[in-house]
Design a protein around this motif. Structure first.
Motif, PDB file in Angstrom:
ATOM      1  N   UNK A  65       3.207  14.718 -12.189  1.00 40.09           N
ATOM      2  CA  UNK A  65       3.265  14.662 -13.843  1.00 40.09           C
ATOM      3  C   UNK A  65       1.769  15.543 -14.774  1.00 40.09           C
ATOM      4  N   UNK A  66       1.054  14.351 -14.077  1.00 33.28           N
ATOM      5  CA  UNK A  66      -0.505  15.207 -14.035  1.00 33.28           C
ATOM      6  C   UNK A  66      -0.846  16.047 -14.542  1.00 33.28           C
ATOM      7  N   UNK A  67      -0.490  16.896 -13.276  1.00 31.31           N
ATOM      8  CA  UNK A  67      -0.861  18.406 -12.274  1.00 31.31           C
ATOM      9  C   UNK A  67       0.334  19.356 -13.843  1.00 31.31           C
ATOM     10  N   UNK A 121       4.540  11.959 -23.354  1.00 34.53           N
ATOM     11  CA  UNK A 121       5.593  10.336 -22.649  1.00 34.53           C
ATOM     12  C   UNK A 121       5.557  11.901 -21.533  1.00 34.53           C
ATOM     13  N   UNK A 122       6.592  11.376 -20.532  1.00 35.74           N
ATOM     14  CA  UNK A 122       7.543  12.075 -19.829  1.00 35.74           C
ATOM     15  C   UNK A 122       7.918  10.961 -18.879  1.00 35.74           C
ATOM     16  N   UNK A 150       1.085  -1.185   0.185  1.00 35.14           N
ATOM     17  CA  UNK A 150       0.097   0.444   0.680  1.00 35.14           C
ATOM     18  C   UNK A 150       1.015   1.137   0.047  1.00 35.14           C
ATOM     19  N   UNK A 151       2.089   1.357   1.130  1.00 36.57           N
ATOM     20  CA  UNK A 151       3.134   2.402   0.586  1.00 36.57           C
ATOM     21  C   UNK A 151       3.274   2.481  -0.498  1.00 36.57           C
ATOM     22  N   UNK A 152       4.176   1.865  -1.530  1.00 37.55           N
ATOM     23  CA  UNK A 152       4.447   1.748  -2.537  1.00 37.55           C
ATOM     24  C   UNK A 152       3.572   2.753  -3.371  1.00 37.55           C
ATOM     25  N   UNK A 153       2.371   1.589  -3.722  1.00 37.62           N
ATOM     26  CA  UNK A 153       1.537   2.010  -4.484  1.00 37.62           C
ATOM     27  C   UNK A 153       0.773   3.502  -3.713  1.00 37.62           C
ATOM     28  N   UNK A 154       0.877   4.156  -2.543  1.00 36.04           N
ATOM     29  CA  UNK A 154       0.646   5.471  -2.463  1.00 36.04           C
ATOM     30  C   UNK A 154       2.282   6.557  -3.438  1.00 36.04           C
ATOM     31  N   UNK A 155       3.115   5.977  -2.686  1.00 34.57           N
ATOM     32  CA  UNK A 155       3.895   6.724  -3.339  1.00 34.57           C
ATOM     33  C   UNK A 155       3.888   6.960  -4.866  1.00 34.57           C
ATOM     34  N   UNK A 156       3.577   6.331  -5.535  1.00 37.12           N
ATOM     35  CA  UNK A 156       3.571   6.249  -7.190  1.00 37.12           C
ATOM     36  C   UNK A 156       2.737   6.759  -7.454  1.00 37.12           C
ATOM     37  N   UNK A 157       1.285   6.868  -6.618  1.00 38.26           N
ATOM     38  CA  UNK A 157       0.538   7.907  -6.988  1.00 38.26           C
ATOM     39  C   UNK A 157       0.346   9.028  -7.181  1.00 38.26           C
ATOM     40  N   UNK A 158       1.176   9.903  -5.826  1.00 44.45           N
ATOM     41  CA  UNK A 158       2.094  10.985  -5.526  1.00 44.45           C
ATOM     42  C   UNK A 158       2.867  11.525  -6.830  1.00 44.45           C
ATOM     43  N   UNK A 159       3.515  10.794  -6.789  1.00 42.40           N
ATOM     44  CA  UNK A 159       4.483  10.867  -8.229  1.00 42.40           C
ATOM     45  C   UNK A 159       3.617  10.927  -9.472  1.00 42.40           C
ATOM     46  N   UNK A 160       2.678   9.901  -9.512  1.00 42.95           N
ATOM     47  CA  UNK A 160       2.182  10.142 -11.053  1.00 42.95           C
ATOM     48  C   UNK A 160       1.205  11.370 -10.488  1.00 42.95           C
ATOM     49  N   UNK A 161       0.526  11.660  -9.943  1.00 39.18           N
ATOM     50  CA  UNK A 161      -0.202  12.590  -9.924  1.00 39.18           C
ATOM     51  C   UNK A 161       0.568  14.495  -9.658  1.00 39.18           C
TER      52      UNK A 161
END
Ligand code: SAH
Length: 395
Positions: free
Chosen positions: A89-91, A100-101, A76-87
């Motif tokens: 780049x979405x911003x 691509x990014x 769950x922790x890995x998934x949350x960090x990934x989500x933050x990272x992706x968010x």
């Protein structure tokens, strides 16, 4: 979970936020901890400091996962960090059809040992540390769940894996096998990316913003794109109206893609010359033939892999910059880069300045270039700042 104690005073950099703990900082070394295990880290007096991944064969013995005691390191922790990272780049507006990014930039995104690049519906990952290697299935599943992702491909074929006791690995991690090159768009340009065999994960995403800068100066100019790889700087310039571009690289396969990119972007092949050559030799040939260019881009590979190579690298940077400055037509511009993390922006400035003196070229710096926002620099992790460039205008 095993506990690792640091030597007195050896916790300072880590407490400030640096993500690495070197072998010399450890009070003792456990023999029974499996590589990649999560360990608890304490100060010499036993105070709890952090959790990190144990890497016994690397001089970076621990990569810190978290400094928050209430945060267990789990899927769950890995998934949350990934989500933050992706968010992030979405911003930045960098995620969407055809775009691509870099989705994850390792330590700077709180995910040590992981790089993830996204090319349209294809995601390419690189695992460079034994701690992150352990979480590969979790990472692959999370990435395959991102909107629009069809393939998750691994390109962990980097030499630094051997310091972690890991073999090179490439192949499909989730979804469909990528067929042929992936097509992406960047600004007004279309590029084909070979995610299976291209350099790094297939493309130099870190130069996206700088390609736009070069394009802004390109209309009507004759350009030399030295160390062109698949020609992206040149294509951006040609689409922006450059009169003619010479793409020079020592890699035949990269130049084949560069030729493809020209036709993909409706560029008359007569305006885009691809030359397979050593850049140093090519620059000397141009000098001897008194050939000049209005724009020169110098984007060499990392000349200094380690600190001990800095001196030699500076000589190599100086040599190509000196030659490039000599090739500039009056009023010409040089876009010169270094992607060696061990060469600071100040040192690079000095090297280019001394090349200017020796080239007897009157010139000035009219711009500084950097790595883009999807390649962030951790506040306490200066090692992640690697790309720097200067725009030099000659008289
Ligand atoms: N500017 C490119 C990336 C360049 S990467 C882009 O934006 O996509 C560095 C390139 O230098 C690689 O393609 C590599 O094949 C090439 N290279 C390395 N040493 C070289 C040499 N001595 N002469 C010519 N090309 C070289």
């Amino acid at each position: 979970m095993a506990t690792i104690r640091l030597k007195p005073g050896a916790d300072r950099a880590m407490l400030r936020g640096h993500p690495w703990i070197f072998a010399g900082a450890l009070a003792d070394e456990p023999s029974d901890v499996v590589p990649g295990d999560t360990v608890e880290i304490t100060a010499a007096d036993g105070t709890w400091l952090a959790r990190g991944a144990w890497s016994p064969s690397s001089h970076i013995r621990i990569r810190v996962w978290t400094r928050n005691r209430d945060e267990p390191v789990d899927a769950g922790w890995i998934q949350r960090r990934l989500e933050q990272s992706v968010a992030w780049r979405v911003r930045l507006g960098l995620v969407g059809p055809g775009l691509a990014c870099r989705l994850v930039f390792g330590e700077s995104d709180g995910l040590p040992g992981l790089v993830v690049d996204r090319y349209d519906h294809t995601v390419v990952c690189q695992f460079s540390a034994v701690g992150m290697e352990r979480w590969k299935p979790v990472v692959a599943e999370a990435l395959s769940g991102l909107e629009g992702v069809v393939s998750v491909f691994e390109r962990s074929d980097i030499p630094s894996r051997r310091y972690e006791g890991l073999e090179p690995m490439t192949g499909l991690l989730a979804g469909r096998e990528p067929k042929g090159p992936v097509e992406i768009r960047e600004g007004d340009c279309r590029y084909r990316v070979d995610v299976r065999a291209g350099h790094k994960t297939g493309f130099y995403l870190d130069q996206r913003v700088n390609r736009g800068l070069v394009a802004g100066w390109a209309a009507g100019r004759r350009m030399l794109n030295a160390f062109s790889y698949t020609g992206a700087f040149g294509i951006a310039a040609l689409r922006a109206g450059a009169a003619h571009v010479v793409q020079v690289d020592s890699s035949g396969p990269a130049l084949n893609l560069a030729r493809d990119q020209a036709s993909l972007n409706d560029i008359d092949p007569a305006r885009c010359e691809c030359v397979e050559a050593d850049v140093g030799q090519y620059l000397r040939r141009c000098r001897d033939a008194a050939r000049t260019f209005d724009l020169v881009v110098l984007d060499p590979p990392k000349f200094a892999e380690t600190k001990t190579q800095v001196e030699g690298a500076c000589r190599a940077y100086k040599d190509i910059n000196l030659l490039a400055l000599k090739l500039l037509a009056p009023g010409g511009l040089l876009f010169t880069f270094s992607c060696s993390g061990h060469i600071s922006p100040d040192l690079f400035h000095k090297v280019v300045a001394s090349a200017g003196v020796d080239a007897r070229r009157s010139a000035r710096i009219v711009g500084w270039m950097d790595q883009p926002a999807d390649h962030p620099v951790g506040l306490e992790f200066p090692e992640s700042r690697y790309l720097k460039g200067l725009i030099v205008a000659a008289d």
